[in-house]
Design a protein around this motif. Structure first.
Motif, mmCIF file in Angstrom:
data_model
loop_
_atom_site.group_PDB
_atom_site.id
_atom_site.type_symbol
_atom_site.label_atom_id
_atom_site.label_comp_id
_atom_site.label_asym_id
_atom_site.label_seq_id
_atom_site.Cartn_x
_atom_site.Cartn_y
_atom_site.Cartn_z
ATOM 1 N N ALA A 29 0.772 -1.200 0.118
ATOM 2 C CA ALA A 29 -0.309 -0.274 -0.072
ATOM 3 C C ALA A 29 0.738 1.293 -0.230
ATOM 4 N N ASN A 30 0.284 2.179 -0.319
ATOM 5 C CA ASN A 30 1.037 4.255 -0.291
ATOM 6 C C ASN A 30 1.133 4.092 1.147
ATOM 7 N N LEU A 31 1.651 4.776 1.412
ATOM 8 C CA LEU A 31 2.007 5.571 2.688
ATOM 9 C C LEU A 31 2.202 6.958 2.750
ATOM 10 N N ARG A 32 1.409 8.080 3.397
ATOM 11 C CA ARG A 32 0.593 9.205 2.712
ATOM 12 C C ARG A 32 1.516 10.331 3.491
ATOM 13 N N VAL A 33 2.042 10.716 3.144
ATOM 14 C CA VAL A 33 3.584 11.921 4.088
ATOM 15 C C VAL A 33 2.531 13.499 3.526
ATOM 16 N N ARG A 34 3.096 14.073 4.437
ATOM 17 C CA ARG A 34 2.909 15.236 4.232
ATOM 18 C C ARG A 34 3.947 16.399 5.001
ATOM 19 N N PHE A 47 12.604 14.905 2.813
ATOM 20 C CA PHE A 47 11.660 14.155 1.925
ATOM 21 C C PHE A 47 12.428 13.161 1.005
ATOM 22 N N ALA A 48 12.984 12.765 -0.138
ATOM 23 C CA ALA A 48 13.589 12.053 -0.635
ATOM 24 C C ALA A 48 14.273 11.313 0.165
ATOM 25 N N ILE A 49 15.204 11.262 1.079
ATOM 26 C CA ILE A 49 15.842 10.633 1.491
ATOM 27 C C ILE A 49 14.946 9.495 2.828
ATOM 28 N N LEU A 50 13.488 9.764 3.401
ATOM 29 C CA LEU A 50 12.711 9.407 4.485
ATOM 30 C C LEU A 50 12.270 9.043 3.378
ATOM 31 N N LYS A 51 12.010 8.944 1.932
ATOM 32 C CA LYS A 51 11.306 8.406 1.095
ATOM 33 C C LYS A 51 11.117 6.948 0.388
ATOM 34 N N ASN A 52 12.902 6.796 0.587
ATOM 35 C CA ASN A 52 13.998 6.014 -0.355
ATOM 36 C C ASN A 52 14.465 5.020 0.877
ATOM 37 N N ARG A 53 14.377 5.430 2.040
ATOM 38 C CA ARG A 53 15.056 4.417 3.755
ATOM 39 C C ARG A 53 13.823 3.839 3.664
ATOM 40 N N ILE A 54 12.520 4.461 3.318
ATOM 41 C CA ILE A 54 11.701 2.967 4.104
ATOM 42 C C ILE A 54 11.172 2.807 3.016
ATOM 43 N N GLU A 55 11.258 2.800 1.741
ATOM 44 C CA GLU A 55 10.800 2.156 0.514
ATOM 45 C C GLU A 55 12.453 1.126 0.597
ATOM 46 N N ARG A 61 4.642 2.140 -0.845
ATOM 47 C CA ARG A 61 5.437 3.160 -1.399
ATOM 48 C C ARG A 61 5.216 4.484 -0.584
ATOM 49 N N VAL A 62 6.157 5.651 -0.852
ATOM 50 C CA VAL A 62 5.593 6.662 0.108
ATOM 51 C C VAL A 62 5.239 7.643 -1.242
ATOM 52 N N VAL A 63 4.472 8.315 -0.734
ATOM 53 C CA VAL A 63 3.892 9.087 -2.124
ATOM 54 C C VAL A 63 3.738 10.637 -0.790
ATOM 55 N N ARG A 64 4.057 11.526 -1.480
ATOM 56 C CA ARG A 64 3.614 13.592 -0.963
ATOM 57 C C ARG A 64 2.022 12.937 -0.969
ATOM 58 N N SER A 65 1.468 13.663 -0.153
ATOM 59 C CA SER A 65 -0.128 13.938 0.182
ATOM 60 C C SER A 65 -0.792 14.959 0.706
ATOM 61 N N ASP A 66 -1.237 15.830 0.706
ATOM 62 C CA ASP A 66 -1.376 17.077 1.456
ATOM 63 C C ASP A 66 -2.974 16.577 1.778
ATOM 64 N N SER A 67 -3.547 15.991 1.458
ATOM 65 C CA SER A 67 -4.522 15.108 2.550
ATOM 66 C C SER A 67 -4.650 13.844 2.481
ATOM 67 N N ARG A 68 -5.363 13.928 4.154
ATOM 68 C CA ARG A 68 -5.208 12.212 4.985
ATOM 69 C C ARG A 68 -4.270 11.133 5.164
ATOM 70 N N ALA A 69 -3.026 12.124 5.480
ATOM 71 C CA ALA A 69 -1.756 12.044 5.690
ATOM 72 C C ALA A 69 -1.500 10.821 6.886
ATOM 73 N N GLN A 70 -0.514 10.090 7.026
ATOM 74 C CA GLN A 70 0.017 9.366 8.052
ATOM 75 C C GLN A 70 0.880 9.714 8.516
#
Length: 82
Positions: A29-34, A47-55, A61-70
């Motif tokens: 699933a996607n992890l939504r990050v604001r 953000f790019a480093i955090l995304k890379n490390r988590i993935e 998958r880490v995705v940038r989101s403005d709403s419903r961020a986890q």
């Protein structure tokens, strides 16, 4: 980004850290990050480093989101600039 594992655990990503709530995010699933920080190359890089490390460590998958961020990535204004 020593805290990427802790951030993933706080978001409940399975396989990232022991003790995480494995029902929070399904594998794949996607992890939504604001990003609550001003537009800045350093923030974008963080953000790019955090995304890379988590993935690298999780089946999500880490995705940038403005709403419903986890997960919210923010800059603490009380910390010194450096």
């Amino acid at each position: 980004m020593k805290c990427a594992g802790a951030a993933a655990m706080a978001a409940g990503l399975s396989g990232c850290a022991t003790g995480a709530d494995k029902t929070a995010i399904r594998p794949g699933a996607n992890l939504r990050v604001r990003v609550d920080a001003p537009e800045d190359p350093l923030v974008d890089r963080a953000f790019a480093i955090l995304k890379n490390r988590i993935e690298e460590r999780c089946s999500t998958r880490v995705v940038r989101s403005d709403s419903r961020a986890q997960l919210v990535l923010a800059v603490d204004p009380n910390l010194p600039f450096e």
